[in-house]
Motif scaffolding. Sequence first.
Motif, PDB file in Angstrom:
ATOM      1  N   GLN A  86      59.281  64.677 -17.009  1.00 55.63           N
ATOM      2  CA  GLN A  86      60.201  65.814 -16.875  1.00 55.63           C
ATOM      3  C   GLN A  86      61.326  65.412 -15.936  1.00 55.63           C
ATOM      4  OE1 GLN A  86      56.950  67.687 -15.375  1.00 55.63           O
ATOM      5  NE2 GLN A  86      56.118  68.271 -17.379  1.00 55.63           N
ATOM      6  N   SER A  87      62.470  66.109 -16.080  1.00 56.82           N
ATOM      7  CA  SER A  87      63.664  65.757 -15.290  1.00 56.82           C
ATOM      8  C   SER A  87      63.405  65.711 -13.792  1.00 56.82           C
ATOM      9  CB  SER A  87      64.784  66.752 -15.511  1.00 56.82           C
ATOM     10  OG  SER A  87      65.013  66.913 -16.856  1.00 56.82           O
ATOM     11  N   THR A  90      62.079  62.226 -12.310  1.00 59.67           N
ATOM     12  CA  THR A  90      62.722  60.923 -12.520  1.00 59.67           C
ATOM     13  C   THR A  90      62.995  60.178 -11.217  1.00 59.67           C
ATOM     14  OG1 THR A  90      64.849  62.052 -12.648  1.00 59.67           O
ATOM     15  CG2 THR A  90      63.782  61.477 -14.732  1.00 59.67           C
ATOM     16  N   ARG A 105      63.967  60.546 -24.399  1.00 65.95           N
ATOM     17  CA  ARG A 105      65.178  61.372 -24.308  1.00 65.95           C
ATOM     18  C   ARG A 105      66.244  60.637 -23.504  1.00 65.95           C
ATOM     19  NH1 ARG A 105      64.386  66.875 -21.733  1.00 65.95           N
ATOM     20  NH2 ARG A 105      62.529  66.013 -20.757  1.00 65.95           N
ATOM     21  N   LEU A 106      67.470  60.682 -23.984  1.00 67.79           N
ATOM     22  CA  LEU A 106      68.565  59.991 -23.316  1.00 67.79           C
ATOM     23  C   LEU A 106      68.808  60.550 -21.916  1.00 67.79           C
ATOM     24  CD1 LEU A 106      70.771  57.880 -23.369  1.00 67.79           C
ATOM     25  CD2 LEU A 106      72.292  59.560 -24.452  1.00 67.79           C
ATOM     26  N   LYS A 107      68.710  61.863 -21.791  1.00 72.17           N
ATOM     27  CA  LYS A 107      68.974  62.480 -20.494  1.00 72.17           C
ATOM     28  C   LYS A 107      68.049  61.912 -19.412  1.00 72.17           C
ATOM     29  CE  LYS A 107      68.535  66.885 -18.216  1.00 72.17           C
ATOM     30  NZ  LYS A 107      67.650  68.039 -18.325  1.00 72.17           N
ATOM     31  N   ILE A 108      66.792  61.719 -19.763  1.00 77.54           N
ATOM     32  CA  ILE A 108      65.821  61.170 -18.813  1.00 77.54           C
ATOM     33  C   ILE A 108      66.174  59.713 -18.492  1.00 77.54           C
ATOM     34  CG2 ILE A 108      63.365  60.592 -18.494  1.00 77.54           C
ATOM     35  CD1 ILE A 108      63.813  63.582 -18.418  1.00 77.54           C
ATOM     36  N   GLN A 110      69.099  58.327 -18.606  1.00 81.21           N
ATOM     37  CA  GLN A 110      70.313  58.316 -17.765  1.00 81.21           C
ATOM     38  C   GLN A 110      69.979  58.630 -16.313  1.00 81.21           C
ATOM     39  OE1 GLN A 110      72.385  61.248 -20.123  1.00 81.21           O
ATOM     40  NE2 GLN A 110      73.768  59.724 -21.035  1.00 81.21           N
ATOM     41  N   ARG A 111      69.116  59.604 -16.112  1.00 80.53           N
ATOM     42  CA  ARG A 111      68.731  59.950 -14.736  1.00 80.53           C
ATOM     43  C   ARG A 111      68.001  58.781 -14.069  1.00 80.53           C
ATOM     44  NH1 ARG A 111      68.451  65.622 -13.326  1.00 80.53           N
ATOM     45  NH2 ARG A 111      66.764  65.105 -11.894  1.00 80.53           N
TER      46      ARG A 111
END
Length: 231
Positions: A86-87, A90, A105-108, A110-111
């Motif tokens: 989960q975000s 990270t 997931r890309l968002k994860i 990137q973080r």
Amino acid sequence: MTTQNIKSRYQNTLRAIEEYSDLYHRNGKDIHLLAVSKKQPIKHIEQLYHCNHKDFGENQLQEALEKIEALKHLSDICWHFIGNIQSNKTNDIAQHFSWVHSLDRLKIAQRLSAQRPKELPPLNAFIQVNIDGETQKSGIAPEQALELADAMIKLPKLRLCGLMVLPKSCSEFGQQRSAFAKVRQLQEQLAKQGIPLHQLSMGMSNDFEAAIAEGSHWVRIGTQLFGKRVT
Ligand SMILES: *Cc1c(COP(=O)(O)O)cnc(C)c1O
């Protein structure tokens, strides 16, 4: 579990990997063992470490952080995160792990790249693929893997290594093999489309022979090494 017990389970597991590597004409040096230590006491990790094993996998962040803290005197131990991310997790993962096997997931991604400390090498990463299309399960659909991989290889503090799979549990060798073969074919397809990924993370206690037959580089083994997990 006694030290002797862990040692002999470890040796048996290494021997099995070697045997399958010969049987399926693989280069033994390409196949790594990830000891999945989730829900195992710290003592078991230390025992295996003293057999000269360095790679350990955990899937719950809180539990992992406690173990990492307790074992920080083992300076060359190497931690792999294999669970859902989960975000809000990270930052800790970017700081304390060397590998992540479960990115979808890309968002994860990137973080993790942004939060990776400058003094550490890039975080090694696998994209988890949901090969059986199970709706409950994490992992990206195979047809979306190219887009995600293409975006992930551009992240500076991430080193995209390959694909990971956690297939539907099944005990029949042929079926196990065909699930892993699909992942290998996806890897080949990505390479043709300009994204060469060199490793596959696949195979657990019950199916690592099939995974090695289909080209796995990391077998993630828990119960066969440590015995039943304590909850
Ligand atoms: C628990 C787990 C394993 C190890 O499973 P065993 O059957 O105990 O070998 C491997 N990979 C992942 C992602 C896991 O969560």
